[in-house]
Design a protein around this motif. Structure first.
Motif, PDB file in Angstrom:
ATOM      1  N   ASN A  76       1.295  -1.437  -0.212  1.00  0.00           N
ATOM      2  CA  ASN A  76       0.013   0.170  -0.013  1.00  0.00           C
ATOM      3  C   ASN A  76       1.213   1.498   0.345  1.00  0.00           C
ATOM      4  O   ASN A  76       2.350   1.486   0.301  1.00  0.00           O
ATOM      5  CB  ASN A  76      -1.051   0.333   1.238  1.00  0.00           C
ATOM      6  CG  ASN A  76      -0.339   0.239   2.595  1.00  0.00           C
ATOM      7  OD1 ASN A  76       0.532   0.519   2.766  1.00  0.00           O
ATOM      8  ND2 ASN A  76      -0.734  -0.621   3.242  1.00  0.00           N
ATOM      9  N   PRO A  77       0.435   2.637  -0.060  1.00  0.00           N
ATOM     10  CA  PRO A  77       1.348   3.692  -0.247  1.00  0.00           C
ATOM     11  C   PRO A  77       2.159   4.093   0.929  1.00  0.00           C
ATOM     12  O   PRO A  77       3.292   4.079   0.590  1.00  0.00           O
ATOM     13  CB  PRO A  77       0.376   4.743  -0.149  1.00  0.00           C
ATOM     14  CG  PRO A  77      -0.879   4.069  -0.548  1.00  0.00           C
ATOM     15  CD  PRO A  77      -1.086   2.750  -0.573  1.00  0.00           C
ATOM     16  N   GLN A  78       1.960   3.254   2.183  1.00  0.00           N
ATOM     17  CA  GLN A  78       2.767   4.020   3.160  1.00  0.00           C
ATOM     18  C   GLN A  78       4.132   2.469   3.020  1.00  0.00           C
ATOM     19  O   GLN A  78       4.639   3.284   3.093  1.00  0.00           O
ATOM     20  CB  GLN A  78       1.757   3.148   4.834  1.00  0.00           C
ATOM     21  CG  GLN A  78       2.956   3.484   5.564  1.00  0.00           C
ATOM     22  CD  GLN A  78       1.639   3.586   7.339  1.00  0.00           C
ATOM     23  OE1 GLN A  78       0.515   2.839   7.048  1.00  0.00           O
ATOM     24  NE2 GLN A  78       2.193   3.546   8.638  1.00  0.00           N
ATOM     25  N   SER A  83       1.179   5.260  -9.715  1.00  0.00           N
ATOM     26  CA  SER A  83      -0.005   4.467  -9.077  1.00  0.00           C
ATOM     27  C   SER A  83      -0.865   4.188  -7.683  1.00  0.00           C
ATOM     28  O   SER A  83      -1.519   4.461  -7.423  1.00  0.00           O
ATOM     29  CB  SER A  83      -0.115   1.973  -9.727  1.00  0.00           C
ATOM     30  OG  SER A  83       0.528   1.273  -8.646  1.00  0.00           O
ATOM     31  N   ARG A  84       0.175   4.905  -6.952  1.00  0.00           N
ATOM     32  CA  ARG A  84      -0.734   4.770  -5.719  1.00  0.00           C
ATOM     33  C   ARG A  84      -0.834   6.284  -5.257  1.00  0.00           C
ATOM     34  O   ARG A  84      -1.418   6.279  -4.215  1.00  0.00           O
ATOM     35  CB  ARG A  84       0.506   4.378  -4.460  1.00  0.00           C
ATOM     36  CG  ARG A  84       0.565   2.583  -4.827  1.00  0.00           C
ATOM     37  CD  ARG A  84      -0.399   1.615  -4.922  1.00  0.00           C
ATOM     38  NE  ARG A  84       0.158   0.109  -4.358  1.00  0.00           N
ATOM     39  CZ  ARG A  84       1.032  -0.532  -5.504  1.00  0.00           C
ATOM     40  NH1 ARG A  84       1.957   0.817  -6.015  1.00  0.00           N
ATOM     41  NH2 ARG A  84       1.363  -1.650  -5.724  1.00  0.00           N
ATOM     42  N   ASN A 122      -2.100   8.664  -5.744  1.00  0.00           N
ATOM     43  CA  ASN A 122      -3.197   9.502  -5.623  1.00  0.00           C
ATOM     44  C   ASN A 122      -3.786   8.798  -4.118  1.00  0.00           C
ATOM     45  O   ASN A 122      -4.800   9.712  -4.044  1.00  0.00           O
ATOM     46  CB  ASN A 122      -4.632   9.459  -6.537  1.00  0.00           C
ATOM     47  CG  ASN A 122      -3.826  10.077  -7.833  1.00  0.00           C
ATOM     48  OD1 ASN A 122      -2.829  11.060  -8.345  1.00  0.00           O
ATOM     49  ND2 ASN A 122      -4.610   9.800  -9.001  1.00  0.00           N
ATOM     50  N   ASP A 123      -2.902   8.022  -3.677  1.00  0.00           N
ATOM     51  CA  ASP A 123      -3.609   7.621  -2.642  1.00  0.00           C
ATOM     52  C   ASP A 123      -2.706   7.023  -1.530  1.00  0.00           C
ATOM     53  O   ASP A 123      -2.795   7.597   0.002  1.00  0.00           O
ATOM     54  CB  ASP A 123      -4.055   5.625  -2.503  1.00  0.00           C
ATOM     55  CG  ASP A 123      -5.199   5.134  -3.627  1.00  0.00           C
ATOM     56  OD1 ASP A 123      -6.325   6.273  -3.213  1.00  0.00           O
ATOM     57  OD2 ASP A 123      -4.768   4.809  -4.102  1.00  0.00           O
ATOM     58  N   MET A 124      -1.957   8.762  -1.505  1.00  0.00           N
ATOM     59  CA  MET A 124      -1.056   8.813  -0.473  1.00  0.00           C
ATOM     60  C   MET A 124      -1.619   9.886   0.313  1.00  0.00           C
ATOM     61  O   MET A 124      -2.103  10.935   0.060  1.00  0.00           O
ATOM     62  CB  MET A 124       0.183   8.849  -0.990  1.00  0.00           C
ATOM     63  CG  MET A 124       1.089   7.641  -1.652  1.00  0.00           C
ATOM     64  SD  MET A 124       2.927   8.946  -2.029  1.00  0.00           S
ATOM     65  CE  MET A 124       3.650   6.585  -2.212  1.00  0.00           C
ATOM     66  N   ILE A 125      -1.127  10.254   1.569  1.00  0.00           N
ATOM     67  CA  ILE A 125      -1.401  11.247   2.439  1.00  0.00           C
ATOM     68  C   ILE A 125      -0.503  12.194   2.818  1.00  0.00           C
ATOM     69  O   ILE A 125       0.600  11.393   2.007  1.00  0.00           O
ATOM     70  CB  ILE A 125      -2.399  10.951   4.041  1.00  0.00           C
ATOM     71  CG1 ILE A 125      -0.922   9.950   4.358  1.00  0.00           C
ATOM     72  CG2 ILE A 125      -3.194   9.686   4.037  1.00  0.00           C
ATOM     73  CD1 ILE A 125      -1.556   8.989   5.689  1.00  0.00           C
ATOM     74  N   HIS A 154       3.179  10.019   3.145  1.00  0.00           N
ATOM     75  CA  HIS A 154       3.310   9.056   2.525  1.00  0.00           C
ATOM     76  C   HIS A 154       4.411  10.351   1.349  1.00  0.00           C
ATOM     77  O   HIS A 154       5.799  10.185   0.843  1.00  0.00           O
ATOM     78  CB  HIS A 154       2.645   8.257   2.154  1.00  0.00           C
ATOM     79  CG  HIS A 154       1.557   7.684   2.792  1.00  0.00           C
ATOM     80  ND1 HIS A 154       0.162   7.217   2.557  1.00  0.00           N
ATOM     81  CD2 HIS A 154       1.952   7.519   4.153  1.00  0.00           C
ATOM     82  CE1 HIS A 154      -0.090   6.679   3.256  1.00  0.00           C
ATOM     83  NE2 HIS A 154       1.010   6.574   4.015  1.00  0.00           N
TER      84      HIS A 154
END
Length: 133
Positions: A65-67, A99-100, A102-105, A108
């Motif tokens: 995952n992004p983290q 690819s990840r 956009n999901d990063m906070i 991240h």
């Protein structure tokens, strides 16, 4: 007393066993890699796991995952001076970031940007992630 402790050798053995039995998943791999980087300046011989992690990490990247990705890239940046072989996995991590992204906070993103700044000389391919972040 710490140098004579059997904890670290036992831990190394356990992690190597998990790797060889394919029991080290993406989260576990990222966590061990991050912890190794975090402890590298304080705990002698903690980096002995790095070669095994460098071999297994690329297999785990697609499902991270992004983290986990950002922590792995951060760990590479932290370890590059003491274990330069970590630079070998930068291209594989870089390939997964777009690819990840956009999901990063923010945490991240900042980890990735900090790592890119630290790695730009040793692994210039890392700069490919900056525009997508």
């Amino acid at each position: 007393a710490d140098r004579e402790s059997t904890v670290l050798p036992r831990l190394h053995g356990r992690v190597r066993s998990m790797i060889s039995r394919k029991k080290l998943g993406p989260r576990e791999c990222a966590n061990v890699f991050w912890a190794t980087a975090h402890l590298s300046g304080a705990v002698p011989n903690v980096t002995r796991l790095v070669p095994a992690l460098v071999k297994v990490l690329p297999e785990q990247l697609e499902t991270m995952n992004p983290q986990e990705l950002s922590n792995s890239l951060w760990a590479v940046a932290q370890l590059q001076e003491v274990e330069p072989l970590v630079l070998q996995i930068v291209p594989a991590i870089v390939q997964q970031i777009p690819s990840r992204a956009n999901d990063m906070i923010p945490q991240h993103l900042s980890n990735c940007l900090w790592a890119a700044a630290q790695l730009q000389e040793g692994a210039p391919d890392v700069l490919k992630i900056v525009p997508v972040l």
